[in-house]
Design an enzyme around this catalytic site. Structure first.
Site, PDB file in Angstrom:
ATOM      1  N   LYS A  12      -1.303  12.258   1.270  1.00 35.26           N
ATOM      2  CA  LYS A  12      -2.713  12.254   1.622  1.00 35.26           C
ATOM      3  C   LYS A  12      -3.071  13.486   2.455  1.00 35.26           C
ATOM      4  CE  LYS A  12      -3.041   7.176   2.004  1.00 35.26           C
ATOM      5  NZ  LYS A  12      -4.109   6.938   1.032  1.00 35.26           N
ATOM      6  N   ASP A  43      -3.092  -0.147   6.699  1.00 34.57           N
ATOM      7  CA  ASP A  43      -2.899  -0.442   5.282  1.00 34.57           C
ATOM      8  C   ASP A  43      -2.106  -1.722   5.071  1.00 34.57           C
ATOM      9  OD1 ASP A  43      -3.722   0.384   2.786  1.00 34.57           O
ATOM     10  OD2 ASP A  43      -1.915   1.531   2.364  1.00 34.57           O
ATOM     11  N   ASP A  92       0.843   4.342   5.411  1.00 35.34           N
ATOM     12  CA  ASP A  92       0.749   4.922   4.082  1.00 35.34           C
ATOM     13  C   ASP A  92       0.459   6.414   4.177  1.00 35.34           C
ATOM     14  OD1 ASP A  92       0.484   5.420   1.406  1.00 35.34           O
ATOM     15  OD2 ASP A  92      -1.502   4.507   1.222  1.00 35.34           O
ATOM     16  N   LYS A 112      -1.077  -7.262   0.805  1.00 40.38           N
ATOM     17  CA  LYS A 112      -0.430  -5.942   0.838  1.00 40.38           C
ATOM     18  C   LYS A 112      -0.033  -5.588   2.264  1.00 40.38           C
ATOM     19  CE  LYS A 112      -1.778  -1.063   0.354  1.00 40.38           C
ATOM     20  NZ  LYS A 112      -2.903  -0.154   0.008  1.00 40.38           N
ATOM     21  N   ARG A 163      -0.652  -1.504  -5.189  1.00 40.51           N
ATOM     22  CA  ARG A 163      -0.578  -2.317  -6.408  1.00 40.51           C
ATOM     23  C   ARG A 163       0.863  -2.501  -6.864  1.00 40.51           C
ATOM     24  NH1 ARG A 163      -4.447   1.905  -9.244  1.00 40.51           N
ATOM     25  NH2 ARG A 163      -5.004   2.030  -7.039  1.00 40.51           N
TER      26      ARG A 163
END
Length: 498
Positions: free
Chosen positions: A275, A286, A268, A263, A349
């Site tokens: 967030k 990330d 992010d 990933k 994902r």
């Protein structure tokens, strides 16, 4: 830092510091270089043992001044813990602790006494572990700081043993593993405005060139032609162009070989499902999964492993721009599966879905993906172990065993079919979150849809990608996990197929 082998007795080494290892035993002064040092000091270490100042405990470092009775005026003694529990990882940690202690005292040269074949490891293995510990433990990320004084540096290290050939064989192996982990640390520690997807691709290209690894950088247009709607959906919210990295080591026969997917979210924000502001700066890391698979390819190539390995790294930012995906949107992955986006902060994902689909398109097998995927795994396992979830228990066991050899801990979580219910969608083939319960497992269940029938393991490193303090081989900041395990896994696979 230059590391060389020497047949000169360690106590005769011309160096600024001498590093000797000690086990925690009743007869701590009875063997090896420590016994020789005690004799040279006319029994001067015995009072330290009696007082408990020198015990050989794990993480213990003791500085002894020899006052001209040995060639080196200062000796650092690093504890290994009980002999019956000692493994290569204890050697790595002791080497790291001892070298850091020496460096804190002054710059210069370090000599290391290599003892211990009687403990069940070869000189090559011991020397390799020492080199891993030295390079990992002395790591610094200070390129953007303006120090008030020049920091201490150990310019040269010599490893002293009667088995010079064994030491010479171990040095490049240990340094290659640690060097790859440190490269991953460098990438993950870099501020995200400096490490955009494009810059990550540039550094991967330079790394590949230095290590004779093939690399291809796929742009958004090519990804679109391949139907990577899940990956490109995440990229829509950012002004930074996404990059999909493909690295290849061709050391085996004609089969496609092993596939690693990492990933690569270079920052992010969470996207529209943004967030909280607190600690968001940590989201520069990330992309640690991408860093790990890219870095591991350098060591795999350095070691000339007789196996084919391909690493895939989908790299983008997750930003809340005007074109960003929204909760409720539908994406179509490369394998044709439709995905209902419930939470845009479950973006890792989504990019891995297309990476796994592309890995299947290439015929790679088995597949291992690496990601800072869920906070849930950190709740379950803390910062001690990386979570492993797999559709093949034998493959999971191989990963865990590779981690043991590398000194990186893994723990397998279950993949019971009941968890599939949590990611069922009413409008698509699957939804990208399954709620708070078993969050690490439902994330893996999502990825399993894209791994398909190919043997696959998912490594969720969200709890282990960053070290909160410096101890042993870990230095505060990006950890470099699980680079060395990926290399060990490939080496074990190559050995098994030889």
């Amino acid at each position: 830092m230059d590391i060389t082998a020497s047949g000169t007795p360690a106590l005769d080494a011309a160096a600024d510091h001498l590093l000797i290892f000690a086990t925690k035993d009743d007869d701590i002064l009875d063997g090896g270089a420590l016994r020789q040092l005690n004799e040279a000091l006319d029994g001067g270490l015995a009072p330290l043992v009696k007082s408990g100042e020198l015990s050989g405990s794990v993480n213990e470092t003791v500085v002894v001044h020899t006052f001209g009775k040995t060639e080196t005026s200062r000796v650092v003694i690093a504890g290994l813990g009980p002999a019956e529990k000692m493994g290569l990882d204890e050697i790595r940690h002791a080497a790291a602790n001892g070298a850091r202690k020496a460096r804190s005292l002054s710059s210069g040269a370090l000599a290391v006494a290599v003892d211990g074949e009687e403990c069940g490891f070869t000189t090559e293995e011991i020397a390799g572990a020492i080199c891993e510990g030295l390079d990992l433990g002395l790591y610094r990320f200070d390129r953007h700081q303006s120090p008030k004084k020049v920091p201490n540096v150990l310019e040269r290290v010599s490893l002293h043993s009667q088995n010079v050939a064994g030491v010479e064989a171990g040095i490049p192996h240990g340094r290659s593993l640690a060097g790859a982990a440190n490269f991953a640390r460098d990438l993950a520690n870099e501020p995200s405005n400096l490490l955009t997807p494009t810059e990550l691709a540039n550094r991967a290209e330079a790394w590949a060139a230095d290590h004779d690894v093939e690399i291809e950088v796929m742009d958004e247009a090519t990804a679109a032609e391949l139907g990577m709607g899940s990956f490109l959906g995440v990229a829509k919210g950012s002004h930074q162009p996404a990059k999909f990295l493909i690295l290849r080591h061709r050391g085996g026969a004609d089969e496609p070989g092993l596939g690693y997917c990492g990933k690569g979210i270079t920052f992010d924000t969470g996207g529209i499902s943004i967030k909280p502001a607190a600690n968001m700066e940590a989201m520069k890391q990330d992309m640690s999964g991408a860093a790990a698979v890219v870095a591991s390819m350098g060591a795999i190539a350095d070691l000339k492993l007789p196996i084919n390995v391909t690493a895939l790294a989908p790299c983008t930012e997750n930003m809340p721009g005007g074109n960003a995906i929204k909760p409720g949107d539908l994406l179509t992955a490369m394998n044709g599966a439709t995905i209902e986006v419930i939470n845009t902060d479950a973006e890792g994902r989504l990019v891995l879905a297309d990476a796994l689909s592309y890995a299947n398109h290439l015929g790679l097998s088995p597949l291992i993906d690496v990601a800072t995927l869920t906070g849930a795994v950190a709740v379950a396992l803390g910062d001690v172990a990386t979570g492993v979830m797999a559709n093949d228990d034998d493959l999971a066991a191989e990963v865990i065993e590779a981690g043991k050899r590398a000194g990186e801990k893994f723990w397998q979580l279950p993949m019971f079919p009941e968890y599939d219910d949590q990611i069922r969608s009413q409008v698509a083939d699957v939804k990208n979150t399954g709620g708070r319960l078993a969050g690490a497992i439902t994330a893996a269940k999502f990825l399993a849809r894209f791994a398909g029938d190919t043997p696959w393991a998912h490594l969720d490193m969200a709890g282990t990608d960053d070290a909160s303090k410096t101890r042993g081989t870990q230095v505060k900041g990006a950890s470099g996990v699980p680079v060395r395990s990926l290399v060990r896994f490939a080496a074990a696979r190559a050995e098994a197929s030889a």
